[in-house]
Design an enzyme around this catalytic site. Structure first.
Site, short mmCIF file in Angstrom:
data_model
loop_
_atom_site.label_atom_id
_atom_site.label_comp_id
_atom_site.label_asym_id
_atom_site.label_seq_id
_atom_site.Cartn_x
_atom_site.Cartn_y
_atom_site.Cartn_z
N SER A 224 0.85 -1.19 0.00
CA SER A 224 0.00 0.00 0.00
C SER A 224 0.89 1.23 0.00
CB SER A 224 -0.95 -0.01 1.19
OG SER A 224 -0.23 -0.02 2.40
N ASP A 258 -5.06 -1.83 7.51
CA ASP A 258 -5.80 -2.95 8.12
C ASP A 258 -7.10 -3.20 7.35
OD1 ASP A 258 -3.76 -2.77 10.00
OD2 ASP A 258 -4.93 -1.43 11.28
N1 LIG Z 1 -5.24 10.07 2.15
C1 LIG Z 1 -5.84 9.01 1.62
N2 LIG Z 1 -6.91 9.16 0.81
C2 LIG Z 1 -7.53 8.08 0.27
N3 LIG Z 1 -7.15 6.81 0.46
C3 LIG Z 1 -6.07 6.61 1.26
C4 LIG Z 1 -5.36 7.67 1.89
N4 LIG Z 1 -4.35 7.15 2.62
C5 LIG Z 1 -4.44 5.81 2.46
N5 LIG Z 1 -5.46 5.47 1.65
C6 LIG Z 1 -5.87 4.14 1.21
O1 LIG Z 1 -5.52 3.23 2.22
C7 LIG Z 1 -4.61 2.24 1.72
C8 LIG Z 1 -3.63 1.85 2.82
O2 LIG Z 1 -2.98 3.01 3.25
P1 LIG Z 1 -1.49 3.04 3.84
O3 LIG Z 1 -0.51 2.72 2.78
O4 LIG Z 1 -1.36 4.37 4.51
O5 LIG Z 1 -1.56 1.84 4.88
P2 LIG Z 1 -0.74 1.55 6.23
O6 LIG Z 1 0.42 2.49 6.35
O7 LIG Z 1 -0.46 0.10 6.28
O8 LIG Z 1 -1.85 1.91 7.35
P3 LIG Z 1 -2.07 1.28 8.82
O9 LIG Z 1 -0.88 0.42 9.16
O10 LIG Z 1 -2.26 2.45 9.75
O11 LIG Z 1 -3.34 0.48 8.75
C9 LIG Z 1 -3.99 2.87 0.49
O12 LIG Z 1 -3.55 1.88 -0.42
C10 LIG Z 1 -5.13 3.72 -0.05
O13 LIG Z 1 -6.02 2.92 -0.83
MG LIG Z 2 0.01 -1.00 8.02
#
Ligand SMILES: Nc1ncnc2c1ncn2[C@@H]1O[C@H](COP(=O)(O)OP(=O)(O)OP(=O)(O)O)[C@@H](O)[C@H]1O
Ligand SMILES: [Mg+2]
Length: 318
Positions: A224, A258
């Site tokens: 992601s 998640d």
């Molecule tokens: N600002 C945003 N606007 C829209 N969608 C978002 C945004 N930030 C994240 N997403 C969506 O959420 C997905 C996962 O986000 P991210 O890469 O931040 O995950 P992460 O860092 O593993 O989060 P966490 O560990 O807190 O659950 C992204 O692939 C996207 O689809």
């Molecule tokens: Mg994560």
């Protein structure tokens, strides 16, 4: 079909709303609300919202642990608590009026050796009972005191019972676990960069990285990329899909990853097509951005975003 969310390092999530966070100052905040938390709880909550009845297994201690379990139970999530002498940690999330979000994550107290053995037993008996009908999702960091091979050995065990295994962690525990061949892993950008020792500045570098995760042992892998969306390779020799993020004003993106993991667990177990899978993951993540707390995406938001979500098939394949 059954879903099991495994939580070695659970938490109570406390979302604090305030005008501005100023280091070194006293803050009188507008509100502070506690919710069941930790990554596995967010996954279980999202699965519940998708209509499933997940089981959550985690270390639980003290009053915070009791709050966590009752919070999950109130949402209709079944729990199997593995008691610890030390109390469950609290994770703080500050949302300022400017929209800036800061997190303070406690490390989590080390469970005793006996508590760890009990936890492993409880998991293994769930794997043995669930067999091919069970999808197991392992989420989060490990508390101190658990070996870096903790997830790897549980994944081996679950795989040997025919369970489906999904993993969302980072660092050494992720590195070790890849060799145990989980069905799915989903690091975020920073976690994938650290693991692979390569930068991921755009989608095409991400596509190569996701294929490297598959070559390291994961049967399928996603990365992601926050606002740049999500990349997924369904398996060796398969193409890479890109799901761009929905454009929106996020309240907080904590727990978005998640929500993605929950959507993959649901969609791959339910036999969705690749396109449907990526769209659902994008929609659940977007809905999480608007939720009152991490993991609390609303069904109507998921449904709306699922209709808006796009999927692109990228050229490169392993
Ligand atoms: N600002 C945003 N606007 C829209 N969608 C978002 C945004 N930030 C994240 N997403 C969506 O959420 C997905 C996962 O986000 P991210 O890469 O931040 O995950 P992460 O860092 O593993 O989060 P966490 O560990 O807190 O659950 C992204 O692939 C996207 O689809
Ligand atoms: Mg994560």
């Amino acid at each position: 079909m059954m879903f099991l969310c495994v939580s070695p390092n659970p938490a109570v999530d406390k979302r604090v709303l305030l005008d501005e966070l100023k280091p070194g100052q006293i803050h009188r905040v507008r509100s502070a609300r506690a919710h069941a938390g930790g990554k596995a709880a967010h996954v279980a909550m999202t699965l519940r919202t998708l209509g499933e009845l997940p089981l959550w297994i985690g270390f639980v201690g003290g009053e915070t642990g009791a709050d966590l379990v009752s919070g999950l139970n109130q949402l209709g999530i079944r729990t199997q608590a593995c008691p610890t002498q030390k109390k469950t940690r609290v994770n703080l999330e500050f949302i300022e009026d400017s929209g800036r979000v800061s997190e303070i994550l406690e490390p989590g107290c080390p469970p005793t050796e006996l508590e760890v053995i009990e936890f492993q037993k409880v998991c293994e008996s769930a794997f043995a009972q669930g067999q091919k009908e069970l999808t197991v999702i392992f989420s989060g960091s490990l508390p101190r005191g658990l070996g870096v091979g903790f997830y790897a050995s549980l994944i081996k065990s679950a795989n040997s019972f025919g369970c489906r295994t999904l993993l969302d962690t980072s660092g050494e525990p992720l590195h070790e676990a890849l060799a145990a061949c989980p069905q799915f892993v989903k690091p975020n950008r920073q976690e994938a960069e650290a693991l692979l020792g390569q930068g991921i500045i755009d989608v095409s570098q991400g596509a190569l990285a996701v294929q490297r995760l598959v070559s390291l042992g994961a049967r399928s892998a996603a990365i992601s990329l926050g606002q740049q969306g999500l990349l997924w390779c369904a398996g060796r020799g398969q193409p890479v899909y890109h799901g761009p993020a929905i454009v929106l004003q996020a309240r907080s993106t904590v727990g978005c990853g998640d929500a993605v993991v929950a959507a993959f667990a649901y969609a791959t177990t339910r036999g969705c097509t690749e396109e449907q899978t990526v769209k659902l993951a994008t929609a659940c993540a977007a809905a999480n951005c608007l939720a009152d707390s991490p993991g609390a995406a609303r069904p109507a938001d998921i449904e709306n975003f699922r209709k808006q979500a796009q999927v692109n098939l990228l050229d490169e394949s392993v």
